[in-house]
Design a protein around this motif. Structure first.
Motif, short mmCIF file in Angstrom:
data_model
loop_
_atom_site.label_atom_id
_atom_site.label_comp_id
_atom_site.label_asym_id
_atom_site.label_seq_id
_atom_site.Cartn_x
_atom_site.Cartn_y
_atom_site.Cartn_z
N GLU A 505 0.92 -1.12 0.06
CA GLU A 505 -0.13 0.05 0.16
C GLU A 505 0.79 1.26 0.16
O GLU A 505 1.55 1.47 0.95
CB GLU A 505 -0.79 0.01 1.24
CG GLU A 505 -1.98 1.22 1.15
CD GLU A 505 -2.77 1.13 2.33
OE1 GLU A 505 -3.71 2.15 2.60
OE2 GLU A 505 -2.49 0.39 3.41
N ALA A 506 0.85 1.92 -1.01
CA ALA A 506 1.92 3.08 -1.15
C ALA A 506 1.76 4.32 -0.37
O ALA A 506 2.66 4.94 0.03
CB ALA A 506 1.89 3.48 -2.77
N ASN A 507 0.49 4.60 -0.32
CA ASN A 507 0.19 6.16 0.32
C ASN A 507 0.75 6.18 1.52
O ASN A 507 1.17 7.31 2.10
CB ASN A 507 -1.36 6.29 0.35
CG ASN A 507 -1.89 6.73 -0.97
OD1 ASN A 507 -1.07 7.29 -1.88
ND2 ASN A 507 -3.08 6.67 -1.28
N PRO A 508 0.54 5.36 2.42
CA PRO A 508 1.13 5.46 4.11
C PRO A 508 2.71 6.08 3.64
O PRO A 508 3.36 6.65 4.54
CB PRO A 508 1.01 4.33 4.58
CG PRO A 508 -0.03 3.54 4.20
CD PRO A 508 -0.04 4.03 2.67
N LYS A 509 3.60 5.22 2.89
CA LYS A 509 4.99 5.39 2.77
C LYS A 509 5.09 6.68 1.93
O LYS A 509 6.03 7.55 2.29
CB LYS A 509 5.55 4.26 1.78
CG LYS A 509 5.94 3.14 2.68
CD LYS A 509 4.58 2.14 2.29
CE LYS A 509 4.85 0.76 2.88
NZ LYS A 509 3.87 -0.15 2.55
N ILE A 510 4.17 6.99 1.03
CA ILE A 510 4.30 8.38 0.23
C ILE A 510 4.14 9.67 1.01
O ILE A 510 5.21 10.48 1.06
CB ILE A 510 3.30 8.15 -1.09
CG1 ILE A 510 3.97 7.42 -2.11
CG2 ILE A 510 3.16 9.70 -1.60
CD1 ILE A 510 2.83 7.28 -3.30
N TYR A 511 3.17 9.41 1.93
CA TYR A 511 2.91 10.52 2.81
C TYR A 511 3.67 10.85 3.72
O TYR A 511 4.32 12.01 4.45
CB TYR A 511 1.56 10.62 3.33
CG TYR A 511 0.50 10.92 2.32
CD1 TYR A 511 -0.27 12.21 2.62
CD2 TYR A 511 -0.08 9.94 1.40
CE1 TYR A 511 -1.22 12.37 1.77
CE2 TYR A 511 -1.02 10.47 0.25
CZ TYR A 511 -1.73 11.67 0.57
OH TYR A 511 -2.54 12.20 -0.41
N ALA A 512 4.51 9.66 4.22
CA ALA A 512 5.69 9.74 5.32
C ALA A 512 6.78 10.67 4.50
O ALA A 512 7.55 11.32 5.35
CB ALA A 512 6.06 8.45 5.62
N VAL A 513 7.07 10.24 3.43
CA VAL A 513 8.18 11.13 2.52
C VAL A 513 7.77 12.42 2.30
O VAL A 513 8.66 13.34 2.53
CB VAL A 513 8.46 10.30 1.15
CG1 VAL A 513 9.53 11.23 0.43
CG2 VAL A 513 9.00 9.05 1.36
N THR A 514 6.69 12.80 2.00
CA THR A 514 6.14 14.08 1.61
C THR A 514 6.25 14.76 2.92
O THR A 514 6.39 16.13 2.80
CB THR A 514 4.68 14.40 0.99
OG1 THR A 514 3.71 13.67 1.62
CG2 THR A 514 4.85 13.34 -0.54
N ALA A 557 14.45 7.64 -1.00
CA ALA A 557 13.68 8.14 0.27
C ALA A 557 12.91 7.00 1.00
O ALA A 557 12.77 6.57 2.07
CB ALA A 557 12.83 9.37 0.25
N LEU A 558 12.15 6.20 0.01
CA LEU A 558 11.24 5.09 0.37
C LEU A 558 12.09 3.78 0.91
O LEU A 558 11.77 3.37 1.69
CB LEU A 558 10.42 4.73 -0.81
CG LEU A 558 9.49 5.42 -1.30
CD1 LEU A 558 8.91 4.98 -2.78
CD2 LEU A 558 8.33 5.64 -0.30
N LEU A 559 13.33 3.54 0.22
CA LEU A 559 14.19 2.64 0.93
C LEU A 559 14.54 3.08 2.04
O LEU A 559 14.91 2.23 3.05
CB LEU A 559 15.28 2.10 -0.42
CG LEU A 559 14.83 1.64 -1.28
CD1 LEU A 559 16.03 1.34 -2.55
CD2 LEU A 559 14.23 0.26 -1.24
N GLY A 560 15.06 4.24 2.47
CA GLY A 560 15.78 4.72 3.45
C GLY A 560 14.86 4.65 4.67
O GLY A 560 15.43 4.53 5.90
N SER A 561 13.40 5.17 4.44
CA SER A 561 12.45 5.04 5.68
C SER A 561 11.79 4.03 5.73
O SER A 561 11.30 3.56 6.95
CB SER A 561 11.65 6.39 5.24
OG SER A 561 10.96 5.85 4.08
N GLY A 562 12.11 2.89 4.59
CA GLY A 562 11.10 1.75 4.78
C GLY A 562 11.61 0.51 5.58
O GLY A 562 10.91 -0.19 5.83
N GLY A 563 12.94 0.82 6.15
CA GLY A 563 13.45 -0.18 7.13
C GLY A 563 13.60 -1.50 6.42
O GLY A 563 13.10 -1.63 5.17
N THR A 564 14.11 -2.37 6.97
CA THR A 564 14.15 -3.77 6.53
C THR A 564 13.32 -4.84 7.20
O THR A 564 12.40 -4.33 8.02
CB THR A 564 15.72 -4.38 6.87
OG1 THR A 564 15.86 -4.41 8.34
CG2 THR A 564 16.88 -3.53 6.40
#
Length: 722
Positions: A505-514, A557-564
């Motif tokens: 689900e992309a939006n939670p990650k996109i809004y975290a970046v923005t 940004a997504l890879l950096g905030s997305g965690g492993t």
């Protein structure tokens, strides 16, 4: 031995059957009011009825196909899980479910399906199919049978807003017996009014060309820096959500022109639909979607799901895609304006979108090409502010449109496309992740992101054309959605290489970046232009969302905030007992998922403590009962499952006829049988430490053979971590 509940069977037995010969063409009779209580299913009447002219009854023997949508279970826990699986740092982050796990935890039960099947059959309808995720039961019957089953009446209408188009619809809300009210979400197929339209646009007076004109892959890949990711979509699979077909030869021509190669595109029919031998007016849409995805992610596999263009077709397509679980991305370029779409049908589709989010599937949907007045070409007309569904679903990333200017293959500037869809949903509440928009109100706003869509800065697409030229210039948010879908395919390839979860689900990650300091390096913020009611501005707006992608910056940004994927145990843990309602003393199963009647306070079998327990089997006939609950086991913990078990049986001898299995995430960890009979309770303990850092579904499954009862009675369960 204990008796089965006869309440539902009795309720179904007294429902009136409609005595209408299949060969008769007489008008259907209005349904006789049922003396037994019925419950109305809200929002099951198409809004078109209110503004159309009734012409008469639908012939009683006309065949109608309906989709009965079933309710999801444990919805509060589902909402919690969807938030956790999309949030870096939680134990469940990136631990997506399989379809079987989703259905086990949140889907309708097999018993729910059988109740609906029994009701439909009793009313004379033929059950044609049940979706693999159990969310949809499809059936057919005559108009008279359908009307009687759902307590409504079918009439024919003409729609003055659509040049007198004729359609049929139910006059009033459908209803079901009270015994089914807790199971049935809605009924679709009672009208044939709503159809999905493409979100495609062409420049004025456009004519086909012998050679490409408009943006090719090198241009849009360069402008949005999609070519800087070092990925080509290998290993990713994208579903194209379609209501028409395509010509493989056109896709091959596009590939040859631009030097692209990748897996052959294949079709997945839904409800028997396959338009490829003779595509209709939507052919250009299908080929646009496929060619843009190919241009962005050439090595991604593409599956074209083709469904009938109806409420039922859309519901069945959504259920099939998530049940098949073959894709990590869905691209949607068809839609309908919210006010003119039956709300119960939107809810049914959205339930499958929830399943997609739980399984890690990203969905990108075109926001529409009529600006903030999405019903311009529909019944409500241009005077109504409206947004497009499915883009308005909180589990979809709604994609708006821009006009892109380039210098060669380098980004120049962008402005809003004046008819890019956007606005405020009337159907869906604002999700918790939709923050930082500076838009007040409690409803979801659309779009979330955008990319090039203006046909005046359109894409070179090869479509139709046999002996005549077939190169067209296409735009529309129909072009923007597959571009973002292609980006997700590239991202998933990069994430896999970095041992990180797919985008999901992309939006939670996109809004975290923005909402972070990475916004400026991840997005082009579009600040000029407007649609009818909304203007662009710095940051988020209801024309272009957060803007268009800077693909390499957004990926970083997504890879950096997305965690492993959550780390292995670290040796530190807070002691806790994880199971909810462990002794069943609330008097209901929740948050357990249980077969009917399992959680009870019958005095025929004593509880270990208190008065409630879980009693599986004990019928003396072929029977299966189950009891399950899902919890997250924190990393770094020792975990032990314990429960008190009493086995009471009439079996004799040394053969294990009746069995109770205990499984964790589908793996059997213990088995008990009639051979474990005892006069009281015995405590059992199972070590689950190997599941630390995972979400586990603990399931007790009792299977009884055709004779001599065995009761498996559970109480005072616990999953202790320390």
């Amino acid at each position: 031995m204990r008796p089965r509940s006869l309440a539902l069977a009795a309720a179904l037995a007294v429902l009136p059957l409609t005595a209408v010969s299949l060969g008769s063409a007489t008008a259907q009779a209005a349904p006789t009011p049922n003396a037994n209580a019925r419950v109305a299913l809200p929002q099951t009447v198409t809004p078109a009825v209110a503004r159309s002219h009734k012409q008469g009854d639908v012939p009683a023997d006309r065949r109608i196909s309906v989709a009965v949508s079933l309710k999801l279970r444990n919805t509060a826990e589902l909402d919690r899980f969807l938030a956790a699986v999309a949030t870096p740092g939680t134990a469940e982050y990136g631990h997506y479910l399989t379809p079987a796990q989703f259905t086990e935890r949140f889907g309708p039960t097999a018993s729910d399906v059988e109740q609906v099947r029994a009701f439909l059959t009793a009313q004379g309808l033929k059950v044609d199919s049940v979706s693999d995720n159990r969310q949809v039961v499809n059936a057919t019957g005559t108009s008279a049978q359908v009307a009687a089953a759902f307590g409504t009446h079918e009439s024919t209408y003409t729609d003055p807003q659509q040049s007198g188009r004729t359609f049929f619809a139910n006059d009033a809300a459908a209803s079901v017996p009270a015994a089914l009210a807790g199971v049935v979400e809605g009924v679709s197929g009672l009208n044939d009014h709503t159809v999905r339209t493409t979100r495609i646009a062409k420049p004025g007076a456009a004519t086909p060309h012998a050679t490409p004109s408009g943006f090719g892959p090198s241009t849009y890949d360069g402008a949005y820096r999609l070519n800087q990711l070092g990925a080509d979509g290998t290993g990713s699979t994208v579903a194209l959500w379609e209501f028409d077909g395509y010509k493989s030869s056109n896709l091959t021509t596009y590939d040859s022109q631009f030097g692209l190669s990748g897996p052959a595109v294949s079709t997945v029919p839904v409800d028997g639909a396959n338009y490829d031998s003779k595509p209709g007016d939507g052919q250009g849409e299908v080929e646009l979607d496929s060619e843009i995805v190919r241009g962005v992610a050439p090595k991604a596999t593409q599956l074209v799901y083709e469904a009938p263009n109806s409420d039922q077709g859309e519901i069945d397509m959504a259920a099939k895609i998530v049940s098949d679980n073959r894709v990590s991305v869905i691209s949607i370029s068809w839609g309908s304006c919210e006010p003119d779409t039956t709300a119960s049908s939107m809810t049914a589709v959205n339930n499958s979108f929830k399943q997609a989010a739980a399984q890690g599937i990203s969905i990108f949907s075109a926001s529409g090409d009529d600006g903030s007045r999405d019903c311009t070409r529909s019944d409500s007309g241009s005077s109504v502010k409206a947004v497009d569904f499915p883009a308005s679903s909180p589990y979809n990333t709604g994609v708006g449109g821009t006009n892109l200017k380039v210098s060669g293959t380098t980004y120049g500037s962008e402005s809003a496309w004046s008819t890019a869809g956007g606005g405020v949903s009337t159907q869906f509440a604002k999700p918790s992740w939709q923050t930082g928009t500076n838009v007040t109100g409690t409803q979801r706003t659309v779009p979330d992101v955008s990319s090039n869509a203006d046909p005046n800065s359109g894409f070179a697409i090869y479509t139709q054309g046999t002996s005549s030229p077939g190169w067209q210039v296409y735009g529309g948010t129909s072009a923007a959605a597959p571009l973002w879908s292609g980006f997700a395919a590239l991202y998933n390839q990069k994430a896999k290489a970095a041992t990180k979860p797919v985008l999901g689900e992309a939006n939670p990650k996109i809004y975290a970046v923005t909402n972070s300091s990475s916004y400026g390096s991840a997005f082009h913020d579009v600040t000029s232009g407007k649609n009818q009611d909304f203007s662009t501005k710095a940051g988020y707006d209801q024309v272009t969302g957060w803007g268009t992608p800077i693909a390499d910056g957004l990926t970083a940004a997504l890879l950096g905030s997305g965690g492993t994927t959550p780390p292995p145990p670290t040796g530190s843990c807070t002691a806790a007992q994880l199971l909810g309602n462990p002794g069943f003393e609330t008097g209901s199963a929740s948050p357990w998922t249980a077969s009917s009647g399992v959680v009870n306070n019958s005095t025929s079998q004593a509880a270990h403590g208190g008065s409630w327990k879980a009693w599986l089997d004990g019928y003396g006939s072929s029977h299966t009962d189950s009891l399950s609950q899902s919890v997250a086991v924190p990393s770094g913990c020792t975990a032990k499952l314990s429960f008190w078990l009493h086995v009471d049986t009439a079996e004799t001898g040394s053969t294990a006829y009746d069995k109770l299995t205990v499984s964790v995430n589908g793996t059997t960890v213990a088995t008990y049988s009639n051979l474990d009979k005892n006069t009281g309770y015995a405590q059992r303990t199972i070590d689950l430490s190997s599941y630390a850092g995972q979400t586990v579904t603990v399931k007790f499954n009792g299977v009884e053979d055709s004779s001599l009862q065995t009761s498996f009675v559970l109480d005072d369960t616990a999953l202790n971590v320390s």
